[in-house]
Design a protein around this motif. Structure first.
Motif, PDB file in Angstrom:
ATOM      1  N   GLU A   1       0.839  -1.196   0.000  1.00  0.00           N
ATOM      2  CA  GLU A   1       0.000   0.000   0.000  1.00  0.00           C
ATOM      3  C   GLU A   1       0.871   1.241   0.000  1.00  0.00           C
ATOM      4  O   GLU A   1       1.983   1.229   0.517  1.00  0.00           O
ATOM      5  CB  GLU A   1      -0.900  -0.001   1.237  1.00  0.00           C
ATOM      6  N   GLY A   2       0.348   2.315  -0.597  1.00  0.00           N
ATOM      7  CA  GLY A   2       1.056   3.579  -0.589  1.00  0.00           C
ATOM      8  C   GLY A   2       1.394   4.046  -1.985  1.00  0.00           C
ATOM      9  O   GLY A   2       0.745   3.677  -2.968  1.00  0.00           O
ATOM     10  N   ASP A   3       2.446   4.848  -2.084  1.00  0.00           N
ATOM     11  CA  ASP A   3       2.863   5.467  -3.339  1.00  0.00           C
ATOM     12  C   ASP A   3       3.755   4.505  -4.129  1.00  0.00           C
ATOM     13  O   ASP A   3       4.977   4.639  -4.155  1.00  0.00           O
ATOM     14  CB  ASP A   3       3.589   6.776  -3.032  1.00  0.00           C
ATOM     15  N   ARG A   4       3.123   3.542  -4.791  1.00  0.00           N
ATOM     16  CA  ARG A   4       3.884   2.535  -5.543  1.00  0.00           C
ATOM     17  C   ARG A   4       4.644   3.150  -6.717  1.00  0.00           C
ATOM     18  O   ARG A   4       5.785   2.783  -6.987  1.00  0.00           O
ATOM     19  CB  ARG A   4       2.955   1.415  -6.000  1.00  0.00           C
ATOM     20  N   ASP A   5       4.026   4.088  -7.409  1.00  0.00           N
ATOM     21  CA  ASP A   5       4.703   4.740  -8.536  1.00  0.00           C
ATOM     22  C   ASP A   5       5.910   5.539  -8.062  1.00  0.00           C
ATOM     23  O   ASP A   5       6.970   5.499  -8.676  1.00  0.00           O
ATOM     24  CB  ASP A   5       3.746   5.639  -9.306  1.00  0.00           C
ATOM     25  N   GLY A   6       5.737   6.250  -6.952  1.00  0.00           N
ATOM     26  CA  GLY A   6       6.854   7.011  -6.399  1.00  0.00           C
ATOM     27  C   GLY A   6       7.994   6.110  -5.964  1.00  0.00           C
ATOM     28  O   GLY A   6       9.172   6.418  -6.186  1.00  0.00           O
ATOM     29  N   ALA A   7       7.654   4.978  -5.350  1.00  0.00           N
ATOM     30  CA  ALA A   7       8.677   4.023  -4.929  1.00  0.00           C
ATOM     31  C   ALA A   7       9.417   3.473  -6.131  1.00  0.00           C
ATOM     32  O   ALA A   7      10.650   3.350  -6.115  1.00  0.00           O
ATOM     33  CB  ALA A   7       8.045   2.901  -4.122  1.00  0.00           C
ATOM     34  N   ALA A   8       8.685   3.147  -7.185  1.00  0.00           N
ATOM     35  CA  ALA A   8       9.318   2.641  -8.408  1.00  0.00           C
ATOM     36  C   ALA A   8      10.262   3.684  -8.986  1.00  0.00           C
ATOM     37  O   ALA A   8      11.362   3.346  -9.433  1.00  0.00           O
ATOM     38  CB  ALA A   8       8.246   2.240  -9.429  1.00  0.00           C
ATOM     39  N   ASP A   9       9.866   4.949  -8.956  1.00  0.00           N
ATOM     40  CA  ASP A   9      10.742   6.019  -9.467  1.00  0.00           C
ATOM     41  C   ASP A   9      12.019   6.135  -8.627  1.00  0.00           C
ATOM     42  O   ASP A   9      13.116   6.239  -9.181  1.00  0.00           O
ATOM     43  CB  ASP A   9      10.020   7.367  -9.449  1.00  0.00           C
TER      44      ASP A   9
END
Length: 174
Positions: free
Chosen positions: A162-170
């Motif tokens: 859960e959370g900012d998956r796109d941000g984590a990927a970046d």
């Protein structure tokens, strides 16, 4: 940045790779970079070699380690301090891990909070042939030799958090 939902906790109970109790034996099949997750694992590996990246929080099994059992930062070329609450992967931890894997020097990441989940992004971003070693409480050290399959499995796990998956990927460069 990412939180571990209750429903995913059981997926982390089984080791992702073979268990070892002897660091010298583990290292005969280890690749580089070598990433150690956890204080006890890092201390065991330091008896044989300096990991390229180590993530520690000064605790084992939720209990604070005595001063004489803490990882010696002098063994590493650089030390980075990050905050990472329990059951999460913070932006700071992910960025420090990604940066450390890009350097040719050894890095100790000192975590204020908890480093338990750090093996997941380490496997997700480490290059083929790298080794990620983490502790399996009361059993030994789990050695994961990173390849396309292990990397894909950990990226899939990160995508379920859960959370900012796109941000984590970046942050991880995925």
């Amino acid at each position: 940045m990412l939180q571990l939902p209750e429903a995913l906790r059981t997926e982390l109970k089984e080791p992702v790779g073979p268990l070892h109790t002897d660091p010298a034996e583990l290292l005969t099949d280890a690749g580089r970079p070598l990433v150690a997750v956890g204080d006890v694992v890092t201390n065991h590996l330091l008896r044989e070699t300096t990991p390229d990246v180590a993530l520690v929080d000064g605790q084992t099994k939720r209990a604070e380690l005595p001063a004489d059992e803490r990882v010696e930062s002098e063994a590493f070329d650089s030390v980075v301090h990050v905050e990472n609450p329990a059951a999460t992967l913070s932006r700071d931890l992910l960025a420090a891990l990604a940066d450390a894997l890009e350097t040719d020097t050894s890095t100790l990441i000192l975590v204020e909070g908890e480093e338990d989940l750090a093996a997941v992004p380490a496997i997700a971003v480490a290059p083929d042939g790298a080794s990620v070693v983490y502790g399996q409480p009361d059993e030994g050290m789990v050695h994961v030799r990173v390849d396309g399959d292990t990397r894909a499995a950990m990226r899939e796990f990160l995508a379920k958090m859960e959370g900012d998956r796109d941000g984590a990927a970046d942050v991880l460069g995925l």
